[in-house]
Design a protein around this motif. Sequence first.
Motif, PDB file in Angstrom:
ATOM      1  N   GLY A 160      13.759 -11.748  -8.752  1.00 43.35           N
ATOM      2  CA  GLY A 160      13.666 -12.652  -7.614  1.00 43.35           C
ATOM      3  C   GLY A 160      15.033 -12.963  -7.032  1.00 43.35           C
ATOM      4  N   ALA A 161      16.027 -13.187  -7.890  1.00 46.02           N
ATOM      5  CA  ALA A 161      17.388 -13.473  -7.422  1.00 46.02           C
ATOM      6  C   ALA A 161      17.978 -12.277  -6.682  1.00 46.02           C
ATOM      7  CB  ALA A 161      18.277 -13.845  -8.611  1.00 46.02           C
ATOM      8  N   VAL A 162      17.693 -11.079  -7.181  1.00 44.41           N
ATOM      9  CA  VAL A 162      18.160  -9.864  -6.513  1.00 44.41           C
ATOM     10  C   VAL A 162      17.562  -9.752  -5.111  1.00 44.41           C
ATOM     11  CG1 VAL A 162      17.978  -7.344  -6.526  1.00 44.41           C
ATOM     12  CG2 VAL A 162      18.662  -8.539  -8.602  1.00 44.41           C
ATOM     13  N   LEU A 163      16.253  -9.981  -5.012  1.00 44.46           N
ATOM     14  CA  LEU A 163      15.600  -9.911  -3.699  1.00 44.46           C
ATOM     15  C   LEU A 163      16.101 -11.012  -2.775  1.00 44.46           C
ATOM     16  CD1 LEU A 163      11.875  -9.025  -4.530  1.00 44.46           C
ATOM     17  CD2 LEU A 163      13.645  -7.546  -3.582  1.00 44.46           C
ATOM     18  N   LEU A 164      16.369 -12.188  -3.330  1.00 43.95           N
ATOM     19  CA  LEU A 164      16.898 -13.286  -2.518  1.00 43.95           C
ATOM     20  C   LEU A 164      18.238 -12.900  -1.892  1.00 43.95           C
ATOM     21  CD1 LEU A 164      16.694 -16.245  -1.584  1.00 43.95           C
ATOM     22  CD2 LEU A 164      17.851 -16.895  -3.701  1.00 43.95           C
ATOM     23  N   ASN A 165      19.129 -12.336  -2.696  1.00 41.40           N
ATOM     24  CA  ASN A 165      20.430 -11.897  -2.182  1.00 41.40           C
ATOM     25  C   ASN A 165      20.287 -10.730  -1.222  1.00 41.40           C
ATOM     26  OD1 ASN A 165      21.898 -13.820  -3.609  1.00 41.40           O
ATOM     27  ND2 ASN A 165      22.098 -12.524  -5.414  1.00 41.40           N
ATOM     28  N   ILE A 192       0.636  -8.021  -9.321  1.00 38.90           N
ATOM     29  CA  ILE A 192       0.524  -9.032  -8.266  1.00 38.90           C
ATOM     30  C   ILE A 192       1.755  -8.969  -7.363  1.00 38.90           C
ATOM     31  CG2 ILE A 192       0.375 -11.511  -7.793  1.00 38.90           C
ATOM     32  CD1 ILE A 192      -1.075 -11.815 -10.469  1.00 38.90           C
ATOM     33  N   TYR A 193       2.933  -8.847  -7.970  1.00 39.43           N
ATOM     34  CA  TYR A 193       4.157  -8.720  -7.176  1.00 39.43           C
ATOM     35  C   TYR A 193       4.092  -7.499  -6.273  1.00 39.43           C
ATOM     36  CZ  TYR A 193       6.169 -12.034 -10.568  1.00 39.43           C
ATOM     37  OH  TYR A 193       6.423 -13.131 -11.357  1.00 39.43           O
ATOM     38  N   ALA A 194       3.582  -6.393  -6.815  1.00 41.57           N
ATOM     39  CA  ALA A 194       3.473  -5.171  -6.030  1.00 41.57           C
ATOM     40  C   ALA A 194       2.588  -5.393  -4.807  1.00 41.57           C
ATOM     41  CB  ALA A 194       2.911  -4.032  -6.889  1.00 41.57           C
ATOM     42  N   GLY A 195       1.472  -6.097  -5.010  1.00 41.12           N
ATOM     43  CA  GLY A 195       0.565  -6.381  -3.903  1.00 41.12           C
ATOM     44  C   GLY A 195       1.216  -7.268  -2.853  1.00 41.12           C
ATOM     45  N   ILE A 196       1.946  -8.300  -3.303  1.00 44.07           N
ATOM     46  CA  ILE A 196       2.618  -9.206  -2.375  1.00 44.07           C
ATOM     47  C   ILE A 196       3.673  -8.460  -1.554  1.00 44.07           C
ATOM     48  CG2 ILE A 196       4.187 -11.188  -2.233  1.00 44.07           C
ATOM     49  CD1 ILE A 196       2.719 -12.343  -4.674  1.00 44.07           C
ATOM     50  N   PHE A 229       4.544  -5.398  11.835  1.00 44.45           N
ATOM     51  CA  PHE A 229       3.968  -5.705  13.139  1.00 44.45           C
ATOM     52  C   PHE A 229       4.456  -7.037  13.717  1.00 44.45           C
ATOM     53  CE2 PHE A 229       0.817  -2.956  11.075  1.00 44.45           C
ATOM     54  CZ  PHE A 229       0.662  -1.975  12.044  1.00 44.45           C
ATOM     55  N   PHE A 230       4.682  -8.038  12.854  1.00 47.57           N
ATOM     56  CA  PHE A 230       4.852  -9.386  13.389  1.00 47.57           C
ATOM     57  C   PHE A 230       6.143 -10.100  13.000  1.00 47.57           C
ATOM     58  CE2 PHE A 230       0.241  -8.725  12.598  1.00 47.57           C
ATOM     59  CZ  PHE A 230      -0.181  -8.683  13.919  1.00 47.57           C
ATOM     60  N   LEU A 231       6.768  -9.750  11.857  1.00 48.55           N
ATOM     61  CA  LEU A 231       7.836 -10.593  11.317  1.00 48.55           C
ATOM     62  C   LEU A 231       9.102  -9.792  11.023  1.00 48.55           C
ATOM     63  CD1 LEU A 231       5.602 -12.484   8.719  1.00 48.55           C
ATOM     64  CD2 LEU A 231       6.412 -13.402  10.912  1.00 48.55           C
ATOM     65  N   PRO A 232      10.250 -10.468  10.968  1.00 47.29           N
ATOM     66  CA  PRO A 232      11.493  -9.794  10.549  1.00 47.29           C
ATOM     67  C   PRO A 232      11.382  -9.330   9.107  1.00 47.29           C
ATOM     68  CG  PRO A 232      11.950 -11.937  11.564  1.00 47.29           C
ATOM     69  CD  PRO A 232      10.469 -11.876  11.338  1.00 47.29           C
ATOM     70  N   ILE A 233      12.132  -8.321   8.748  1.00 44.83           N
ATOM     71  CA  ILE A 233      12.051  -7.763   7.397  1.00 44.83           C
ATOM     72  C   ILE A 233      12.482  -8.768   6.331  1.00 44.83           C
ATOM     73  CG2 ILE A 233      14.359  -6.761   7.609  1.00 44.83           C
ATOM     74  CD1 ILE A 233      13.437  -4.570   5.683  1.00 44.83           C
ATOM     75  N   SER A 234      13.336  -9.709   6.710  1.00 45.03           N
ATOM     76  CA  SER A 234      13.796 -10.694   5.726  1.00 45.03           C
ATOM     77  C   SER A 234      12.656 -11.578   5.214  1.00 45.03           C
ATOM     78  CB  SER A 234      14.897 -11.571   6.324  1.00 45.03           C
ATOM     79  OG  SER A 234      14.443 -12.228   7.491  1.00 45.03           O
ATOM     80  N   LEU A 274       9.849 -13.955   0.761  1.00 41.95           N
ATOM     81  CA  LEU A 274       8.554 -14.361   0.199  1.00 41.95           C
ATOM     82  C   LEU A 274       8.379 -13.805  -1.207  1.00 41.95           C
ATOM     83  CD1 LEU A 274       5.719 -15.616   0.447  1.00 41.95           C
ATOM     84  CD2 LEU A 274       4.966 -13.457   1.498  1.00 41.95           C
ATOM     85  N   SER A 275       8.648 -12.531  -1.378  1.00 40.50           N
ATOM     86  CA  SER A 275       8.525 -11.891  -2.693  1.00 40.50           C
ATOM     87  C   SER A 275       9.496 -12.523  -3.685  1.00 40.50           C
ATOM     88  CB  SER A 275       8.806 -10.389  -2.577  1.00 40.50           C
ATOM     89  OG  SER A 275       7.960  -9.778  -1.626  1.00 40.50           O
ATOM     90  N   ALA A 276      10.716 -12.794  -3.223  1.00 48.39           N
ATOM     91  CA  ALA A 276      11.724 -13.416  -4.083  1.00 48.39           C
ATOM     92  C   ALA A 276      11.273 -14.801  -4.530  1.00 48.39           C
ATOM     93  CB  ALA A 276      13.058 -13.509  -3.338  1.00 48.39           C
ATOM     94  N   ALA A 277      10.724 -15.576  -3.596  1.00 49.55           N
ATOM     95  CA  ALA A 277      10.290 -16.940  -3.913  1.00 49.55           C
ATOM     96  C   ALA A 277       9.185 -16.948  -4.962  1.00 49.55           C
ATOM     97  CB  ALA A 277       9.812 -17.642  -2.640  1.00 49.55           C
ATOM     98  N   VAL A 278       8.215 -16.044  -4.818  1.00 52.64           N
ATOM     99  CA  VAL A 278       7.112 -15.973  -5.778  1.00 52.64           C
ATOM    100  C   VAL A 278       7.640 -15.622  -7.168  1.00 52.64           C
ATOM    101  CG1 VAL A 278       5.021 -14.722  -6.417  1.00 52.64           C
ATOM    102  CG2 VAL A 278       5.382 -15.382  -4.039  1.00 52.64           C
ATOM    103  N   MET A 279       8.540 -14.642  -7.242  1.00 51.27           N
ATOM    104  CA  MET A 279       9.091 -14.229  -8.532  1.00 51.27           C
ATOM    105  C   MET A 279       9.900 -15.339  -9.193  1.00 51.27           C
ATOM    106  SD  MET A 279      10.308 -10.300  -7.877  1.00 51.27           S
ATOM    107  CE  MET A 279       9.120  -9.007  -7.483  1.00 51.27           C
ATOM    108  N   VAL A 280      10.698 -16.027  -8.399  1.00 41.44           N
ATOM    109  CA  VAL A 280      11.539 -17.097  -8.949  1.00 41.44           C
ATOM    110  C   VAL A 280      10.678 -18.254  -9.462  1.00 41.44           C
ATOM    111  CG1 VAL A 280      13.216 -18.882  -8.352  1.00 41.44           C
ATOM    112  CG2 VAL A 280      13.593 -16.524  -7.610  1.00 41.44           C
ATOM    113  N   VAL A 281       9.662 -18.636  -8.706  1.00 42.94           N
ATOM    114  CA  VAL A 281       8.778 -19.734  -9.126  1.00 42.94           C
ATOM    115  C   VAL A 281       8.043 -19.370 -10.413  1.00 42.94           C
ATOM    116  CG1 VAL A 281       6.696 -21.037  -8.536  1.00 42.94           C
ATOM    117  CG2 VAL A 281       8.491 -20.722  -6.831  1.00 42.94           C
TER     118      VAL A 281
END
Length: 212
Positions: free
Chosen positions: A30-35, A150-154, A164-169, A174-181
């Motif tokens: 999660g920390a890696v994805l956050l950075n 579950i992480y893979a699905g998220i 289609f709708f959102l920036p890549i960040s 989102l994935s980082a937040a789920v992993m960290v929590v």
Amino acid sequence: MSFLNFSSPKERESVMALYHSDGALDLIAGAVLLNLGLDLLNESPTTSLFTWIPVLLYSSIKNRFTLPRLSYDALKADEKIVRSWTAQTAVGLAIVLLVLGTVVVGDPLHIKTALNLPFQGNVMSLAFALLGGLAALLAAWLIPIKRFYIYAGIIFFSGIISYFFLPISVPVFLSAAVMVVVGFKLTMKFNTQYPDPDKPDKPIDVKEKKKK
């Protein structure tokens, strides 16, 4: 990973569940994805040094926090094999970061301009969905550790929506937040179930100590 001491896949799954019950892998990933998300948000040409720091800390966390609380008998392996699991996981994290950082952040293959898809969107979001989702899926299958399905699905579905709708960040954060929590909750639970053996069960009464 070396699983020579396990008599069955079920036993291997049980031991790996115990070994990764500390939440360290979730927190570090999660920390890696956050950075990585910060690198994307700042439009960095390459992954920053801070993005790599959590990977470097993984072995230290396992060796200083986790392994002293677990017996090698419970892990059905000796110290050398268990430490090899830690090293292999750290290497796996580094490889995933290297691939994601190179493709999604650096884009040396010029995927953004090379691919001509029928629907307009951020191609890097698709790259994150596929590469990040595949990495989590492989971790869930090879380690094995079920919550990574579950992480893979998220990662996959948020990346597709982001195309289609959102920036890549957004899917990265989102994935980082789920992993960290999840990782934080697992760490708290692990700390309760497996207290530090070097820490006394009851606090020392300073006044009583002085009387003695």
